[in-house]
Design a protein around this motif. Sequence first.
Motif, PDB file in Angstrom:
ATOM      1  N   ASP A  64       0.861  -1.188   0.000  1.00  0.00           N
ATOM      2  CA  ASP A  64       0.000   0.000   0.000  1.00  0.00           C
ATOM      3  C   ASP A  64       0.897   1.237   0.000  1.00  0.00           C
ATOM      4  O   ASP A  64       1.579   1.522   0.992  1.00  0.00           O
ATOM      5  CB  ASP A  64      -0.895  -0.035   1.248  1.00  0.00           C
ATOM      6  CG  ASP A  64      -1.892   1.111   1.268  1.00  0.00           C
ATOM      7  OD1 ASP A  64      -1.655   2.131   0.575  1.00  0.00           O
ATOM      8  OD2 ASP A  64      -2.894   0.998   1.993  1.00  0.00           O
ATOM      9  N   ILE A  65       0.889   1.980  -1.097  1.00  0.00           N
ATOM     10  CA  ILE A  65       1.804   3.114  -1.257  1.00  0.00           C
ATOM     11  C   ILE A  65       1.442   4.268  -0.322  1.00  0.00           C
ATOM     12  O   ILE A  65       2.252   5.180  -0.115  1.00  0.00           O
ATOM     13  CB  ILE A  65       1.839   3.572  -2.746  1.00  0.00           C
ATOM     14  CG1 ILE A  65       3.133   4.321  -3.078  1.00  0.00           C
ATOM     15  CG2 ILE A  65       0.615   4.399  -3.122  1.00  0.00           C
ATOM     16  CD1 ILE A  65       4.371   3.504  -3.096  1.00  0.00           C
ATOM     17  N   SER A  66       0.236   4.215   0.270  1.00  0.00           N
ATOM     18  CA  SER A  66      -0.146   5.299   1.183  1.00  0.00           C
ATOM     19  C   SER A  66       0.451   5.089   2.580  1.00  0.00           C
ATOM     20  O   SER A  66       0.272   5.934   3.453  1.00  0.00           O
ATOM     21  CB  SER A  66      -1.671   5.424   1.266  1.00  0.00           C
ATOM     22  OG  SER A  66      -2.211   4.322   1.945  1.00  0.00           O
ATOM     23  N   THR A  67       1.143   3.953   2.781  1.00  0.00           N
ATOM     24  CA  THR A  67       1.753   3.702   4.089  1.00  0.00           C
ATOM     25  C   THR A  67       3.275   3.853   4.014  1.00  0.00           C
ATOM     26  O   THR A  67       3.877   3.606   2.964  1.00  0.00           O
ATOM     27  CB  THR A  67       1.443   2.269   4.586  1.00  0.00           C
ATOM     28  OG1 THR A  67       2.101   1.338   3.698  1.00  0.00           O
ATOM     29  CG2 THR A  67      -0.055   1.998   4.595  1.00  0.00           C
ATOM     30  N   GLU A  68       3.870   4.196   5.146  1.00  0.00           N
ATOM     31  CA  GLU A  68       5.322   4.363   5.202  1.00  0.00           C
ATOM     32  C   GLU A  68       6.009   3.039   4.905  1.00  0.00           C
ATOM     33  O   GLU A  68       6.999   2.976   4.160  1.00  0.00           O
ATOM     34  CB  GLU A  68       5.699   4.863   6.604  1.00  0.00           C
ATOM     35  CG  GLU A  68       6.982   5.627   6.595  1.00  0.00           C
ATOM     36  CD  GLU A  68       7.293   6.245   7.950  1.00  0.00           C
ATOM     37  OE1 GLU A  68       6.342   6.645   8.667  1.00  0.00           O
ATOM     38  OE2 GLU A  68       8.485   6.310   8.263  1.00  0.00           O
ATOM     39  N   HIS A  69       5.424   1.970   5.458  1.00  0.00           N
ATOM     40  CA  HIS A  69       5.970   0.629   5.262  1.00  0.00           C
ATOM     41  C   HIS A  69       5.934   0.250   3.778  1.00  0.00           C
ATOM     42  O   HIS A  69       6.903  -0.270   3.223  1.00  0.00           O
ATOM     43  CB  HIS A  69       5.111  -0.335   6.098  1.00  0.00           C
ATOM     44  CG  HIS A  69       5.466  -1.747   5.942  1.00  0.00           C
ATOM     45  ND1 HIS A  69       6.586  -2.286   6.515  1.00  0.00           N
ATOM     46  CD2 HIS A  69       4.865  -2.747   5.244  1.00  0.00           C
ATOM     47  CE1 HIS A  69       6.656  -3.572   6.190  1.00  0.00           C
ATOM     48  NE2 HIS A  69       5.629  -3.875   5.422  1.00  0.00           N
ATOM     49  N   GLY A  70       4.814   0.523   3.119  1.00  0.00           N
ATOM     50  CA  GLY A  70       4.667   0.209   1.694  1.00  0.00           C
ATOM     51  C   GLY A  70       5.678   0.972   0.848  1.00  0.00           C
ATOM     52  O   GLY A  70       6.314   0.407  -0.051  1.00  0.00           O
ATOM     53  N   ARG A  71       5.833   2.249   1.143  1.00  0.00           N
ATOM     54  CA  ARG A  71       6.785   3.065   0.366  1.00  0.00           C
ATOM     55  C   ARG A  71       8.221   2.573   0.590  1.00  0.00           C
ATOM     56  O   ARG A  71       9.008   2.506  -0.356  1.00  0.00           O
ATOM     57  CB  ARG A  71       6.676   4.541   0.772  1.00  0.00           C
ATOM     58  CG  ARG A  71       5.397   5.180   0.292  1.00  0.00           C
ATOM     59  CD  ARG A  71       5.426   6.675   0.489  1.00  0.00           C
ATOM     60  NE  ARG A  71       5.407   7.094   1.885  1.00  0.00           N
ATOM     61  CZ  ARG A  71       4.317   7.223   2.630  1.00  0.00           C
ATOM     62  NH1 ARG A  71       3.138   6.943   2.125  1.00  0.00           N
ATOM     63  NH2 ARG A  71       4.403   7.633   3.886  1.00  0.00           N
ATOM     64  N   ALA A  72       8.531   2.187   1.838  1.00  0.00           N
ATOM     65  CA  ALA A  72       9.896   1.703   2.128  1.00  0.00           C
ATOM     66  C   ALA A  72      10.180   0.451   1.304  1.00  0.00           C
ATOM     67  O   ALA A  72      11.280   0.291   0.757  1.00  0.00           O
ATOM     68  CB  ALA A  72      10.033   1.421   3.623  1.00  0.00           C
ATOM     69  N   ALA A  73       9.184  -0.434   1.169  1.00  0.00           N
ATOM     70  CA  ALA A  73       9.384  -1.675   0.398  1.00  0.00           C
ATOM     71  C   ALA A  73       9.629  -1.346  -1.080  1.00  0.00           C
ATOM     72  O   ALA A  73      10.504  -1.936  -1.724  1.00  0.00           O
ATOM     73  CB  ALA A  73       8.167  -2.584   0.561  1.00  0.00           C
ATOM     74  N   VAL A  74       8.861  -0.413  -1.616  1.00  0.00           N
ATOM     75  CA  VAL A  74       9.014  -0.038  -3.031  1.00  0.00           C
ATOM     76  C   VAL A  74      10.392   0.595  -3.253  1.00  0.00           C
ATOM     77  O   VAL A  74      11.120   0.244  -4.189  1.00  0.00           O
ATOM     78  CB  VAL A  74       7.885   0.935  -3.463  1.00  0.00           C
ATOM     79  CG1 VAL A  74       8.144   1.497  -4.857  1.00  0.00           C
ATOM     80  CG2 VAL A  74       6.525   0.246  -3.408  1.00  0.00           C
ATOM     81  N   LEU A  75      10.768   1.498  -2.357  1.00  0.00           N
ATOM     82  CA  LEU A  75      12.044   2.212  -2.523  1.00  0.00           C
ATOM     83  C   LEU A  75      13.233   1.264  -2.370  1.00  0.00           C
ATOM     84  O   LEU A  75      14.228   1.378  -3.095  1.00  0.00           O
ATOM     85  CB  LEU A  75      12.131   3.353  -1.501  1.00  0.00           C
ATOM     86  CG  LEU A  75      11.166   4.517  -1.786  1.00  0.00           C
ATOM     87  CD1 LEU A  75      11.020   5.418  -0.565  1.00  0.00           C
ATOM     88  CD2 LEU A  75      11.642   5.333  -2.999  1.00  0.00           C
TER      89      LEU A  75
END
Length: 258
Positions: A64-75
């Motif tokens: 979920d890109i709206s979460t910090e955790h989701g963005r960290a995984a993508v980055l």
Amino acid sequence: MDLGIKGKRAIVCAASKGLGYGCAEALAEAGVDLVINARSEGPLQEAAEKLRAHGVEVTTVAADISTEHGRAAVLKAAGEVDILVNNAGGPPPGMWSDWEREDFIKALDSNMLAPIAMMKACLPAMMDKGWGRVVNITSQSVKAPIAVLGLSNSARAGLTGYVAGTSRQVAPKGVTINNLQPGIHATDRAESLDNGVAAQQGISADEAKAQRCETIPARRYGTAAEFGATCAFLCSQHAGFIVGQNILLDGGAVNSTM
Ligand code: NAP
């Protein structure tokens, strides 16, 4: 036209379907290696398979890109990228008098703070390299408010203000940030909005769509492919002088001179 970006690397957020997928496909056609994201694993893998047919490398991150955790995984999966396309699902329709603080926080997280966080993470490497492209998928509602989409009107206006200032700060380093403003496009999101109108007015979804087409000078909905082609152009070598713009793709629906 050769877009001149073959071999570049891009993150496309929320890209298993719809407009995000259209952007990913147009970038894949231009030879860009991709990291794509969406929450549901199945459709994300299907999208990746189709994109690999263009001969590019595709990495998937179900998050979920709206979460910090989701963005960290993508980055983490992406590493340094040359291109960032920000996108997420849009807020639900409703009535101004019903929305509470929590509704706004959700909309801000998805449609304003997530793209801002992704830009903050990706811009430094782009600036160091002296080249980068960021495209944010926003909405025609920034230019002409859609009453039932007040959560979207608000969150996307905030993002647009941020981009207006930030794009001018990073442009000296060869990095451009622009927003694409979709009017109605034939995607799952449009179908669910049509279903809402149909239920509210006691008509069929096809009738709701036909009614809406009458309000669009082009008399049709846009396609994800033509939206994606515009995105790929903004990410191309040819678009380096386009800075901080909001580009409306709406078949002429917003009636304004500029
Ligand atoms: P869509 O067809 O519903 O597709 C949305 C895509 O985003 C799917 O791949 C979905 O996959 C993914 N997604 C949604 N929320 C996510 C999240 N939090 N994290 C990661 N992935 C997420 O929508 P669309 O029509 O392409 O719309 C894209 C954006 O443009 C939306 O913000 C929408 O409001 C805006 N917009 C669309 C139109 C239009 O006419 N289509 C007009 C104006 C604005 P999962 O569900 O598996 O996560």
